[in-house]
Design an enzyme around this catalytic site. Structure first.
Site, PDB file in Angstrom:
ATOM      1  N   CYS A  53      10.850  -4.244 -11.730  1.00  0.00           N
ATOM      2  CA  CYS A  53      11.464  -3.158 -11.393  1.00  0.00           C
ATOM      3  C   CYS A  53      13.000  -3.658 -11.254  1.00  0.00           C
ATOM      4  O   CYS A  53      13.889  -2.693 -11.393  1.00  0.00           O
ATOM      5  CB  CYS A  53      11.095  -2.430 -10.097  1.00  0.00           C
ATOM      6  SG  CYS A  53       9.525  -1.689 -10.286  1.00  0.00           S
TER       7      CYS A  53
ATOM      8  N   HIS B 262      16.467   2.041  -7.055  1.00  0.00           N
ATOM      9  CA  HIS B 262      15.314   2.172  -7.788  1.00  0.00           C
ATOM     10  C   HIS B 262      14.497   3.175  -7.261  1.00  0.00           C
ATOM     11  O   HIS B 262      14.361   3.333  -5.935  1.00  0.00           O
ATOM     12  CB  HIS B 262      14.643   0.811  -7.388  1.00  0.00           C
ATOM     13  CG  HIS B 262      13.171   0.546  -8.146  1.00  0.00           C
ATOM     14  ND1 HIS B 262      12.926   1.155  -9.191  1.00  0.00           N
ATOM     15  CD2 HIS B 262      12.055   0.084  -7.724  1.00  0.00           C
ATOM     16  CE1 HIS B 262      11.479   0.905  -9.379  1.00  0.00           C
ATOM     17  NE2 HIS B 262      10.866   0.446  -8.294  1.00  0.00           N
TER      18      HIS B 262
ATOM     19  N   ASN C 195       7.929   6.125 -10.398  1.00  0.00           N
ATOM     20  CA  ASN C 195       8.359   4.635 -10.399  1.00  0.00           C
ATOM     21  C   ASN C 195       8.384   4.444 -11.983  1.00  0.00           C
ATOM     22  O   ASN C 195       6.975   4.071 -12.454  1.00  0.00           O
ATOM     23  CB  ASN C 195       7.491   3.941  -9.630  1.00  0.00           C
ATOM     24  CG  ASN C 195       8.119   2.217  -9.633  1.00  0.00           C
ATOM     25  OD1 ASN C 195       8.754   2.252 -10.282  1.00  0.00           O
ATOM     26  ND2 ASN C 195       7.612   1.675  -8.712  1.00  0.00           N
TER      27      ASN C 195
HETATM   28  O1  UT7 Z   1       8.480  -0.744  -7.054  1.00  0.00           O
HETATM   29  C1  UT7 Z   1       7.631  -1.728  -6.357  1.00  0.00           C
HETATM   30  C2  UT7 Z   1       6.064  -1.246  -6.427  1.00  0.00           C
HETATM   31  N1  UT7 Z   1       6.274   0.196  -5.592  1.00  0.00           N
HETATM   32  C3  UT7 Z   1       5.081   0.062  -4.703  1.00  0.00           C
HETATM   33  O2  UT7 Z   1       4.376  -0.675  -4.403  1.00  0.00           O
HETATM   34  C4  UT7 Z   1       5.384   1.239  -3.629  1.00  0.00           C
HETATM   35  C5  UT7 Z   1       5.313   0.851  -2.177  1.00  0.00           C
HETATM   36  N2  UT7 Z   1       4.785   1.562  -1.275  1.00  0.00           N
HETATM   37  C6  UT7 Z   1       4.712   2.714  -1.010  1.00  0.00           C
HETATM   38  O3  UT7 Z   1       5.355   3.543  -1.618  1.00  0.00           O
HETATM   39  C7  UT7 Z   1       3.908   3.396   0.118  1.00  0.00           C
HETATM   40  O4  UT7 Z   1       3.141   2.068   0.848  1.00  0.00           O
HETATM   41  C8  UT7 Z   1       2.370   4.020  -0.592  1.00  0.00           C
HETATM   42  C9  UT7 Z   1       3.042   5.440  -1.106  1.00  0.00           C
HETATM   43  C10 UT7 Z   1       1.796   3.254  -1.601  1.00  0.00           C
HETATM   44  C11 UT7 Z   1       1.628   4.419   0.324  1.00  0.00           C
HETATM   45  O5  UT7 Z   1       2.121   5.225   1.597  1.00  0.00           O
HETATM   46  P1  UT7 Z   1       1.860   4.631   3.117  1.00  0.00           P
HETATM   47  O6  UT7 Z   1       2.613   5.700   3.969  1.00  0.00           O
HETATM   48  O7  UT7 Z   1       2.516   3.344   3.078  1.00  0.00           O
HETATM   49  O8  UT7 Z   1       0.402   4.665   3.336  1.00  0.00           O
HETATM   50  P2  UT7 Z   1      -0.575   3.422   3.633  1.00  0.00           P
HETATM   51  O9  UT7 Z   1      -0.887   2.592   2.575  1.00  0.00           O
HETATM   52  O10 UT7 Z   1      -0.399   3.066   5.014  1.00  0.00           O
HETATM   53  O11 UT7 Z   1      -1.889   4.407   3.824  1.00  0.00           O
HETATM   54  C12 UT7 Z   1      -2.116   5.427   4.697  1.00  0.00           C
HETATM   55  C13 UT7 Z   1      -3.354   5.980   4.226  1.00  0.00           C
HETATM   56  C14 UT7 Z   1      -4.718   5.089   4.100  1.00  0.00           C
HETATM   57  O12 UT7 Z   1      -5.911   5.874   4.768  1.00  0.00           O
HETATM   58  P3  UT7 Z   1      -6.545   5.217   6.062  1.00  0.00           P
HETATM   59  O13 UT7 Z   1      -6.735   3.849   5.919  1.00  0.00           O
HETATM   60  O14 UT7 Z   1      -5.195   5.439   7.260  1.00  0.00           O
HETATM   61  O15 UT7 Z   1      -7.667   5.999   6.127  1.00  0.00           O
HETATM   62  C15 UT7 Z   1      -4.651   5.165   2.669  1.00  0.00           C
HETATM   63  O16 UT7 Z   1      -6.017   4.840   2.321  1.00  0.00           O
HETATM   64  O17 UT7 Z   1      -3.032   6.764   3.307  1.00  0.00           O
HETATM   65  C16 UT7 Z   1      -4.282   6.542   2.421  1.00  0.00           C
HETATM   66  N3  UT7 Z   1      -3.806   7.003   1.106  1.00  0.00           N
HETATM   67  C17 UT7 Z   1      -3.927   8.017   0.386  1.00  0.00           C
HETATM   68  N4  UT7 Z   1      -4.268   9.421   0.785  1.00  0.00           N
HETATM   69  C18 UT7 Z   1      -4.204  10.275  -0.158  1.00  0.00           C
HETATM   70  C19 UT7 Z   1      -3.129   5.973   0.235  1.00  0.00           C
HETATM   71  N5  UT7 Z   1      -2.978   6.541  -0.998  1.00  0.00           N
HETATM   72  C20 UT7 Z   1      -3.216   7.895  -0.875  1.00  0.00           C
HETATM   73  C21 UT7 Z   1      -3.189   8.887  -1.757  1.00  0.00           C
HETATM   74  N6  UT7 Z   1      -3.856  10.159  -1.312  1.00  0.00           N
HETATM   75  N7  UT7 Z   1      -2.927   8.473  -2.960  1.00  0.00           N
END
Ligand code: UT7
Length: 327
Positions: free
Chosen positions: A116, A254, A284
């Protein structure tokens, strides 16, 4: 710097596929919802390539638009750099496809891989060619099609990405007040496995084919890294501009997650009405994210001649970087 040129952004262009994929579409594959995706990322829809499209074809269209918006001809271009982690082929490089499509004379043309942050890596190289007089006009392109690497059973990653390309032509100029004031690029390979896009050539046959085929990321850790780096880069740029008697008119970060941007703005105190955000439409788009937002800022009048822009990016590698540019 006496006697050396400055490099100015002469023109831009961008290209996204016509296929729009709304958040709802993912509910066919994983346990998610439009509400979750919008509230946790800010994304509403993204574009995915169709048959016959690739990071090279999108890059060609973006490059042609940037060339058309300039008063240059293909033979004026001295160097082409394409930033991509999803090249159409390992060889020939995307930059060669773009070179042929534009009809340039024999010049250096190469791809670079910095995820990115790739567009800022390309800008850094272009800036150095231009400032030393080794080139007069450089075409830089950021183009990625991460949809081709997505695992549609992994809700943590599949909802985040979209496809696209953005391009800019940078030219040498004797003007000192306009142009690229600084470009800073960084990498730390220690935590490289936080974002993994598989290659075509691996050291050994994969034990797990699924792991081998798809992008994998540790979203939570990447989120923390992204916020930390965006705060550092923005704080550093604000100080640099203050010392030079400039102010930042528009921050173009970004485009990955509204919450990352909001957290960095809150920490740095940078005003949210001076930030360009279009991630709700494209998700993204990796190396294309900053140049697509830059092109949109210019085309919509969000960024005007004389404005000073701060471009900030972070991503796989891990890589991160920034550029301060006056239009
Ligand atoms: O450009 C570099 C690449 N970019 C990235 O890698 C993205 C950076 N990270 C992010 O934008 C965020 O971390 C995410 C959008 C990927 C995830 O958001 P978050 O608020 O950090 O969620 P989390 O990973 O802490 O997960 C919270 C919950 C989990 O469930 P449990 O374990 O609490 O039951 C996940 O399984 O949200 C769940 N979850 C979802 N639920 C519904 C994760 N993805 C989804 C989804 N729909 N698509």
């Amino acid at each position: 710097m006496i006697g050396l040129h400055n490099s100015v952004i002469r023109s831009t262009g961008c290209s996204v596929p016509s296929r729009v994929v709304p958040n709802e579409w993912f509910t066919n594959y994983v346990d998610t919802s439009d509400e979750w995706i919008r509230s946790r990322t800010g994304i509403r829809e993204r574009r995915f390539v169709g048959p016959g499209e690739s990071s090279a074809t999108l890059g060609v269209t973006a490059a042609k638009l940037a060339l058309e918006s300039s008063d240059l001809h293909p033979e004026d271009i001295d160097l082409i750099i394409c930033a991509t982690v999803t090249p159409e082929n390992m060889c020939p490089q995307n930059a060669a496809v773009i070179h042929a499509a534009l009809g340039c004379r024999p010049i250096p043309a190469f791809d670079l891989s910095a995820a990115c942050t790739g567009f800022l890596y390309a800008m850094s190289i272009a800036d150095q060619f231009l400032k030393t007089g080794a080139a007069r006009h450089v075409l830089i392109v950021g183009s990625d099609v991460l949809s081709r690497t997505l695992d549609f059973t992994d809700r943590n990653s599949c909802i985040l990405f979209g496809d696209g390309a953005g391009a800019a032509i940078l030219s040498a100029s004797p003007q000192r007040e306009r142009g690229v004031h600084s470009v800073k690029i960084y990498a730390d390979g220690g935590p490289r496995e936080l974002i993994h896009v598989p290659g075509l050539v691996t050291p050994q046959p994969p034990a797990d084919q699924k792991q081998h085929e798809h992008i994998r990321l540790n979203g939570r850790e990447v989120f923390k890294f992204a916020v930390r780096r965006m705060i550092e880069l923005t704080t550093d740029a604000i100080l640099e501009c203050r010392l030079a008697g400039r102010s930042i008119d528009l921050l173009i970060p970004h485009q990955v997650n509204q919450r990352i941007i909001d957290a960095a703005l809150e920490s740095t105190g940078f005003p949210s009405d001076r930030v360009m955000v279009n991630l709700e439409k494209y998700g993204n788009t990796s190396a294309a994210s900053v140049p697509i937002a830059l092109d949109e800022a210019l085309k919509t009048g969000r960024a005007k001649p004389g404005d000073t822009l701060l471009l900030v990016a972070f991503g796989g590698g891990l890589t991160w970087g920034s550029a301060i540019v006056t239009l």
